[in-house]
Design an enzyme around this catalytic site. Structure first.
Site, PDB file in Angstrom:
ATOM      1  N   PRO A   1       0.821  -1.501   0.226  1.00 47.38           N
ATOM      2  CA  PRO A   1       0.061   0.055   0.005  1.00 47.38           C
ATOM      3  C   PRO A   1       1.159   1.453   0.098  1.00 47.38           C
ATOM      4  O   PRO A   1       0.238   2.695  -0.685  1.00 47.38           O
ATOM      5  CB  PRO A   1      -0.403  -0.118   1.414  1.00 47.38           C
ATOM      6  CG  PRO A   1      -0.699  -1.079   1.646  1.00 47.38           C
ATOM      7  CD  PRO A   1       0.767  -1.980   0.997  1.00 47.38           C
TER       8      PRO A   1
ATOM      9  N   THR B   1      -1.753  -9.447  -8.465  1.00 47.54           N
ATOM     10  CA  THR B   1      -2.992 -10.713  -9.514  1.00 47.54           C
ATOM     11  C   THR B   1      -2.963 -12.146  -9.392  1.00 47.54           C
ATOM     12  O   THR B   1      -1.607 -12.393  -8.742  1.00 47.54           O
ATOM     13  CB  THR B   1      -2.342 -10.071 -11.120  1.00 47.54           C
ATOM     14  OG1 THR B   1      -2.289  -8.624 -11.624  1.00 47.54           O
ATOM     15  CG2 THR B   1      -2.653 -10.816 -12.357  1.00 47.54           C
TER      16      THR B   1
ATOM     17  N   GLU C   1       8.543  -8.840 -18.735  1.00 43.19           N
ATOM     18  CA  GLU C   1       7.261  -7.816 -18.470  1.00 43.19           C
ATOM     19  C   GLU C   1       7.086  -6.836 -19.248  1.00 43.19           C
ATOM     20  O   GLU C   1       5.760  -6.732 -19.737  1.00 43.19           O
ATOM     21  CB  GLU C   1       7.349  -7.337 -16.847  1.00 43.19           C
ATOM     22  CG  GLU C   1       6.253  -8.071 -16.059  1.00 43.19           C
ATOM     23  CD  GLU C   1       6.193  -6.462 -14.831  1.00 43.19           C
ATOM     24  OE1 GLU C   1       5.199  -6.540 -14.012  1.00 43.19           O
ATOM     25  OE2 GLU C   1       6.776  -6.147 -14.266  1.00 43.19           O
TER      26      GLU C   1
HETATM   27  C1  LIG Z   1      -4.753  -4.992 -12.478  1.00 44.67           C
HETATM   28  C2  LIG Z   1      -2.949  -4.417 -11.577  1.00 44.67           C
HETATM   29  C3  LIG Z   1      -2.366  -5.508 -11.117  1.00 44.67           C
HETATM   30  C4  LIG Z   1      -1.227  -5.373  -9.944  1.00 44.67           C
HETATM   31  N1  LIG Z   1      -0.900  -6.800 -10.277  1.00 44.67           N
HETATM   32  C5  LIG Z   1       0.405  -6.398  -9.413  1.00 44.67           C
HETATM   33  C6  LIG Z   1       1.218  -7.873  -8.760  1.00 44.67           C
HETATM   34  O1  LIG Z   1       1.087  -9.022  -9.661  1.00 44.67           O
HETATM   35  N2  LIG Z   1       1.872  -7.938  -8.145  1.00 44.67           N
HETATM   36  C7  LIG Z   1       2.633  -6.584  -8.040  1.00 44.67           C
HETATM   37  O2  LIG Z   1       3.507  -6.490  -7.332  1.00 44.67           O
HETATM   38  N3  LIG Z   1       2.341  -5.174  -8.257  1.00 44.67           N
HETATM   39  C8  LIG Z   1       0.721  -5.547  -8.839  1.00 44.67           C
HETATM   40  N4  LIG Z   1       0.421  -4.516  -9.007  1.00 44.67           N
HETATM   41  C9  LIG Z   1       0.988  -2.833  -8.999  1.00 44.67           C
HETATM   42  C10 LIG Z   1       1.803  -1.615  -9.578  1.00 44.67           C
HETATM   43  O3  LIG Z   1       2.695  -2.713 -10.334  1.00 44.67           O
HETATM   44  C11 LIG Z   1       1.343  -0.709  -8.810  1.00 44.67           C
HETATM   45  O4  LIG Z   1       0.390  -0.079  -9.391  1.00 44.67           O
HETATM   46  C12 LIG Z   1       2.527   0.329  -9.648  1.00 44.67           C
HETATM   47  O5  LIG Z   1       3.645  -0.572  -9.973  1.00 44.67           O
HETATM   48  C13 LIG Z   1       2.487   1.912  -9.218  1.00 44.67           C
HETATM   49  O6  LIG Z   1       2.570   1.681  -7.958  1.00 44.67           O
HETATM   50  P1  LIG Z   1       1.908   2.474  -7.294  1.00 44.67           P
HETATM   51  O7  LIG Z   1       0.102   2.298  -7.236  1.00 44.67           O
HETATM   52  O8  LIG Z   1       1.948   2.323  -5.653  1.00 44.67           O
HETATM   53  O9  LIG Z   1       1.866   3.876  -7.663  1.00 44.67           O
HETATM   54  P2  LIG Z   1       2.758   5.118  -6.912  1.00 44.67           P
HETATM   55  O10 LIG Z   1       3.985   4.515  -6.732  1.00 44.67           O
HETATM   56  O11 LIG Z   1       2.276   5.595  -5.579  1.00 44.67           O
HETATM   57  O12 LIG Z   1       2.561   6.586  -8.110  1.00 44.67           O
HETATM   58  C14 LIG Z   1       1.812   7.220  -7.697  1.00 44.67           C
HETATM   59  C15 LIG Z   1       2.387   8.266  -9.395  1.00 44.67           C
HETATM   60  O13 LIG Z   1       3.504   9.185  -8.962  1.00 44.67           O
HETATM   61  C16 LIG Z   1       4.040   8.466  -9.788  1.00 44.67           C
HETATM   62  N5  LIG Z   1       5.100   8.480  -9.676  1.00 44.67           N
HETATM   63  C17 LIG Z   1       5.970   8.304  -8.882  1.00 44.67           C
HETATM   64  N6  LIG Z   1       7.367   7.920  -8.480  1.00 44.67           N
HETATM   65  C18 LIG Z   1       7.991   8.957  -9.527  1.00 44.67           C
HETATM   66  C19 LIG Z   1       8.957   9.501  -9.647  1.00 44.67           C
HETATM   67  N7  LIG Z   1      10.211   9.369  -9.124  1.00 44.67           N
HETATM   68  N8  LIG Z   1       9.174  10.593 -10.686  1.00 44.67           N
HETATM   69  C20 LIG Z   1       8.177  10.583 -11.516  1.00 44.67           C
HETATM   70  N9  LIG Z   1       6.317  10.288 -10.674  1.00 44.67           N
HETATM   71  C21 LIG Z   1       6.737   9.187  -9.907  1.00 44.67           C
HETATM   72  C22 LIG Z   1       3.610   7.769 -10.832  1.00 44.67           C
HETATM   73  O14 LIG Z   1       3.627   6.985 -11.640  1.00 44.67           O
HETATM   74  C23 LIG Z   1       1.973   7.142 -10.412  1.00 44.67           C
HETATM   75  O15 LIG Z   1       1.687   8.394 -11.229  1.00 44.67           O
HETATM   76  C24 LIG Z   1      -0.851  -4.347 -10.107  1.00 44.67           C
HETATM   77  C25 LIG Z   1      -1.374  -3.492 -10.336  1.00 44.67           C
HETATM   78  C26 LIG Z   1      -3.069  -3.453 -11.119  1.00 44.67           C
HETATM   79  C27 LIG Z   1      -3.520  -2.172 -10.898  1.00 44.67           C
END
Ligand SMILES: Cc1cc2nc3c(=O)[nH]c(=O)nc-3n(C[C@H](O)[C@H](O)[C@H](O)COP(=O)(O)OP(=O)(O)OC[C@H]3O[C@@H](n4cnc5c(N)ncnc54)[C@H](O)[C@@H]3O)c2cc1C
Ligand SMILES: Cc1cc2nc3c(=O)[nH]c(=O)nc-3n(C[C@H](O)[C@H](O)[C@H](O)COP(=O)(O)OP(=O)(O)OC[C@H]3O[C@@H](n4cnc5c(N)ncnc54)[C@H](O)[C@@H]3O)c2cc1C
Lengths: 257, 403
Positions: free
Chosen positions: B141, B172, B264
């Site tokens: 989270p 997933t 990936e």
């Molecule tokens: C349908 C689905 C399936 C998934 N399956 C898996 C899985 O099987 N296993 C797993 O481990 N994860 C999984 N995920 C998680 C997914 O990999 C993350 O959602 C993704 O890496 C982005 O992380 P976050 O959602 O925490 O976004 P955050 O990291 O909180 O990002 C929020 C925003 O800030 C931006 N941001 C963050 N850092 C920077 C930076 N340094 N510079 C500029 N912008 C930045 C991001 O681009 C984004 O726009 C899944 C997600 C979804 C939606």
């Protein structure tokens, strides 16, 4: 048990079709295995499997520019393919086609020959029985199921009312209906292996045939190709409080009620 | 390579028939009725002999491992075959590919790469054949893009065992997984900054004490792929569940997570191509047949511009896919930056094309029956998972400006 399946490579029915001046279908483009023939290939594979020995070969007449349709049959599991391809065959009619197929099959007579009841493009449905006659073999048409016991083939033959149970001694020509069996999907490995399975390409001369094929040998001639009549506009009923009765009366008139 | 070979075309023909008869008719069940994707995927695996191929592929990898060779990336004999199933499934349900890729690619791939031969046999084979469902859990989270540094899930040494605590999210296959590959930070009792602590990779089985898998979450798209939380409360694991049975496996921890990103990202290009191709096909048919002001809308220049831009995207993404296949055949792996560039472009192209398709279809584009709205929702996650667009930009720029 060895089984030969006669298969036709046809232009993709989903693609637009065109004819030349003699009303021959343009076959210069991509060709696919006639779906009608996939049932024969599947039936043959199952029969050989059940028999425990022997192989399935496919025999075809037509253009060898594109062999994708034959490779499809090989990918499903047929062992080899023979195709007769020759410019001299242009204009060959159904009897001529049967002569060509008979000449190939005669070289090494199998136990059973399977065809579809009719092709999806030519649609005459006459080639298989002519083939049987030329080979001097019995023929059973419209098979909805086929089994072999010893040297006898048992067929349930589709009729208007139900089906007939028919037997014939092998070798024999049988035409199978769509749905006689569910054609298998080729496995990825099967598809890759099909590339190295033998495909023999023969000319008319290779078979010792001459003027009995091609336009010269054709005894039928297509004199016109006419588009199917488009559907008539339907009849309109106006609901004046008696809509339901009108519809019931109509359904009764066409005997669905 | 710039086009499919005759064999590839035959494979496409059969896969398309399978998708049309076995997937399309069940799309409502997958999309709206919560039917999990695994049975239809298993059917596909058996139908095309992919299950047998997976077994052989596993054996090869195991032999290599036993022979002491570094385990190779999960290269099947012809990378095109995998790309083709990805593309064809994505025309109808990209969620199926997400679930399949995570289970056979990420989960099994990580075990094969880092695991001992015994661990490979215990978990990876069943995942590769789809007998079992796998999940790959890194995101939390409070740490998505910053998954490695920000990770809070901890593995505390306790004698010969570790005790795991924490939460993973958006995982997933999480709700259904039999096997979960889980990343956690080593807590060795020292005062080192948590950000810099060692990342360990464990394998968990469904039903273990202290392990909870949530129900599927509601989400915007990819309804064909169940996503959920994984909770860990004092989950006790022995060394046998630590991949490689060492805290220092070759290419382990952080490196293993990064290696997976490359694979990936290439997969996302193929997924995009399926979505783009299908949306373009639907749009062309519709534009030719929809008549307004006495003419087909395909005659309007503003519609033509959209169709032309969609075609540009299709050509570009298919070139990316072909060149990736050609490279893989030659044993060449793209750099991190190249893989990121490929993913960034393809994901954005898929979203743009799907959105344009909705526009060309007007009201019908917004109605489920015409399917482009689903593809548009499904495409959207391609810009988020496997690294957000922004993280791809960061990765590319970092590589370009390396001193
Ligand atoms: C349908 C689905 C399936 C998934 N399956 C898996 C899985 O099987 N296993 C797993 O481990 N994860 C999984 N995920 C998680 C997914 O990999 C993350 O959602 C993704 O890496 C982005 O992380 P976050 O959602 O925490 O976004 P955050 O990291 O909180 O990002 C929020 C925003 O800030 C931006 N941001 C963050 N850092 C920077 C930076 N340094 N510079 C500029 N912008 C930045 C991001 O681009 C984004 O726009 C899944 C997600 C979804 C939606
Ligand atoms: C005027 C005319 C011109 C023609 N010109 C050409 C031409 O230029 N080039 C050309 O290749 N053909 C040509 N044909 C042949 C034609 O395409 C058919 O192969 C032939 O007429 C068989 O008829 P059908 O398709 O109605 O088969 P049907 O009798 O409906 O077919 C039943 C089954 O017989 C078998 N069978 C039929 N045809 C073949 C075949 N060719 N190979 C293997 N098995 C087969 C299949 O099992 C098929 O399912 C011509 C036919 C006519 C009448």
């Amino acid at each position: 048990m060895n089984v030969v399946v006669c298969v036709k490579q046809i232009p993709d029915p989903a693609a637009p079709q065109s004819f030349d001046a003699q009303y021959n279908l343009d076959r210069s483009g991509k060709l696919i295995l006639d779906e009608a023939d996939t049932y024969g290939v599947e039936m043959a594979l199952q029969l050989v499997d059940k028999a425990g020995s022997g192989e399935v070969s496919v025999v075809s007449m037509g253009s060898a520019n594109d062999l994708a349709g034959l490779r499809n049959a090989l990918a499903m599991g047929a062992a080899k393919a023979v195709i007769v391809s020759d410019d001299a065959l242009r204009g060959t009619d159904a009897l001529g086609t049967a002569k060509v197929l008979a000449a190939v099959i005669k070289r090494d007579l199998p136990d059973l020959i399977l065809c579809a009841t009719e092709s999806s493009d030519g649609y005459t449905g006459t080639t298989p029985v002519q083939l049987a006659e030329l080979l001097g073999l019995p023929s059973i048409t419209f098979a909805k199921s086929v089994s072999v016991e010893g040297s006898t083939v048992k067929v349930n033959r589709q009729t208007e009312a139900g089906y007939d149970e028919v037997t014939a001694p092998l070798p024999c020509v049988v035409t199978v209906t769509a749905g006689v069996v569910e054609p298998r999907y080729a496995s990825f490995k099967g598809i890759m292996a099909a590339k190295s399975k033998p495909v023999e390409i023969l000319s008319v001369a290779d078979l010792g045939l001459g003027d009995e094929t091609g336009t010269k040998g054709a005894r039928e001639e297509i004199t016109a190709v006419v588009a199917a009549e488009s559907r008539q506009a339907g009849e309109k009923y106006v609901d004046e409080g008696d809509g339901a009765e009108k519809i019931v009366a109509f359904l009764e008139s066409i005997k669905v009620l | 390579m710039y086009e499919w070979t005759e064999e590839h075309q035959a494979i496409i023909g059969f896969v398309r028939r399978f998708v049309d008869t076995e997937v399309r008719p069940h799309i409502d069940d997958l999309e709206h009725n919560g039917v999990p994707p695994y049975d239809v995927l298993r059917k596909m695996y058996v139908t095309f002999g992919l299950k047998d191929m997976a077994q052989e592929n596993f054996q090869r990898q195991l032999d290599r491992k036993l022979g002491g060779e570094p385990s190779q990336e999960r290269r099947t004999s012809d990378p095109a075959a995998q790309m083709i199933t990805t593309i064809e499934l994505c025309r109808v349900s990209p969620g199926l590919v997400t679930s399949l890729g995570v289970s056979t690619g990420l989960a099994a791939g990580t075990i094969n790469k880092l695991g001992t031969p015994a661990q490979m046999q215990r978990w990876a084979l069943d995942l590769m054949t789809l007998d079992k469902v796998g999940a790959w859990a890194i995101t939390e989270p409070d740490s998505g893009s910053d998954a490695l540094g920000g990770m809070r899930t901890s593995a505390k040494r306790d004698g010969d065992e570790y005790v795991l605590n924490g939460q993973k999210t958006w995982i997933t296959n999480g709700p259904y997984a039999d096997t979960i590959v889980l990343y956690a930070k080593l807590d060795d009792g020292s005062n080192d900054d948590v950000r810099n602590r060692k990342v360990l990779t464990f394998v968990l089985d469904k039903g273990m004490e202290g392990l909870d898998q949530s129900r599927p979450m509601r989400k915007m798209g990819q309804h064909g792929s169940p996503t959920g939380d994984v909770f860990l409360h004092d989950v006790r694991v022995g060394k046998d569940r630590l991949l490689g049975e060492t805290e220092e496996p070759l290419g382990g921890g952080r490196q293993s997570a990064k290696d997976n990103f490359v694979a990936e990202r290439a997969g996302v290009a193929a997924m995009s191509l399926g979505i783009i191709d299908e949306c373009l096909k639907i749009s062309i048919e519709y534009a030719k047949q929809r008549k307004l002001w006495g003419t087909a809308i395909s005659q309007f220049q503003l519609v033509q511009l959209k169709l032309a831009q969609m075609e540009v995207a299709r050509v570009n993404v298919s070139n990316l896919v072909f060149s990736h296949i050609e490279r893989s055949l030659n044993g060449a792996v793209p750099t991190f930056a190249e893989a990121s560039a490929m993913k960034l472009y393809s994901a954005q192209a898929a979203c743009q094309v799907a959105d344009d398709a909705i526009q060309i279809l007007g009201g019908n584009g917004y109605i489920a029956e015409y399917r482009v709205e689903q593809l548009s929702r499904d495409a959207r996650v391609l810009r988020i998972y496997a690294g957000t667009d922004e993280m791809q930009v960061v990765a590319i720029a970092k590589d370009l400006t390396r001193p």
